[in-house]
Design an enzyme around this catalytic site. Structure first.
Site, mmCIF file in Angstrom:
data_model
loop_
_atom_site.group_PDB
_atom_site.id
_atom_site.type_symbol
_atom_site.label_atom_id
_atom_site.label_comp_id
_atom_site.label_asym_id
_atom_site.label_seq_id
_atom_site.Cartn_x
_atom_site.Cartn_y
_atom_site.Cartn_z
ATOM 1 N N THR A 237 0.835 -1.205 0.000
ATOM 2 C CA THR A 237 0.000 0.000 0.000
ATOM 3 C C THR A 237 0.866 1.250 0.000
ATOM 4 O OG1 THR A 237 -1.759 -1.177 1.152
ATOM 5 C CG2 THR A 237 -1.833 1.233 1.244
ATOM 6 N N CYS A 238 1.941 1.219 0.761
ATOM 7 C CA CYS A 238 2.835 2.370 0.889
ATOM 8 C C CYS A 238 3.504 2.706 -0.434
ATOM 9 C CB CYS A 238 3.899 2.088 1.946
ATOM 10 S SG CYS A 238 3.228 1.496 3.513
ATOM 11 N N SER A 239 3.940 1.691 -1.167
ATOM 12 C CA SER A 239 4.692 1.886 -2.410
ATOM 13 C C SER A 239 3.808 2.060 -3.634
ATOM 14 C CB SER A 239 5.617 0.687 -2.654
ATOM 15 O OG SER A 239 6.591 0.612 -1.660
#
Length: 182
Positions: free
Chosen positions: A55-57
């Site tokens: 999700t972060c990337s």
């Protein structure tokens, strides 16, 4: 996270490019403090469980990068991403994503995250201690607004994402500006 709370004073161990250093790794250590990042500016700070995670990337960091100019129009001077990862990992992640605008802050020991009250165990994922996902508007070192994901707890089975998304933060800033202008 508490609104109107001053961000904690910590020293971050960063690695910065230095052209005077020869060889394949032209970086040196540089200590930067909370004051270096947060004093005198209105910034967005967002935190996430870890560099290179899905999700972060895929969404959170790339979307903050993509919407950077829109945040500037709302009076934001800089956008910082902090994660409980070391400077080497954060630099590699920034390079892998081709970041140009969002600055990454390594919180390798988790001291800043702990003092913000956002440190959680993620042992169920093999991560150890990491940050809960959140975003905040920080004005001259003081939390003006916070966007904390629901379900804050150790070893959370889910990875909630939405409240701290750049789209939600931007929409909230625009709505507040519209109310003020009316």
């Amino acid at each position: 996270m508490t609104v109107k709370k001053k961000v904690p004073f910590v020293t971050f161990r960063t690695r910065v490019r230095d052209e005077s250093i020869e060889g394949p790794n032209p970086y040196r250590w540089e200590d930067k403090t909370s004051d270096d990042y947060f004093s005198g500016n209105r910034i967005i700070l967002f935190s996430l469980p870890g560099a290179f995670t899905p999700t972060c990337s895929t969404f959170q960091l790339p979307d903050f990068e993509m919407l950077y100019e829109e945040f500037e129009k709302e009076g934001i001077d800089a956008i910082y991403c902090v994660s409980v990862n070391d400077a080497f990992v954060m630099n590699a992640w920034g390079k892998a994503l081709g970041l140009q605008k969002v600055q990454l802050i390594p919180d390798g020991s988790g001291e800043f995250t702990r003092k913000m009250g956002m440190l959680v165990a993620k042992d169920n994922l093999g991560f150890g201690m990491r940050s809960w996902r959140y975003a905040a508007v920080i004005n001259n070192g003081v939390v003006e607004q916070c966007f904390e994901e629901d379900g804050f707890c150790d070893n959370c089975e889910a990875d909630p994402y939405g409240v701290s998304s750049p789209q939600n933060v931007l929409e909230t800033l625009r709505a507040a500006k519209a109310v003020t202008a009316a």
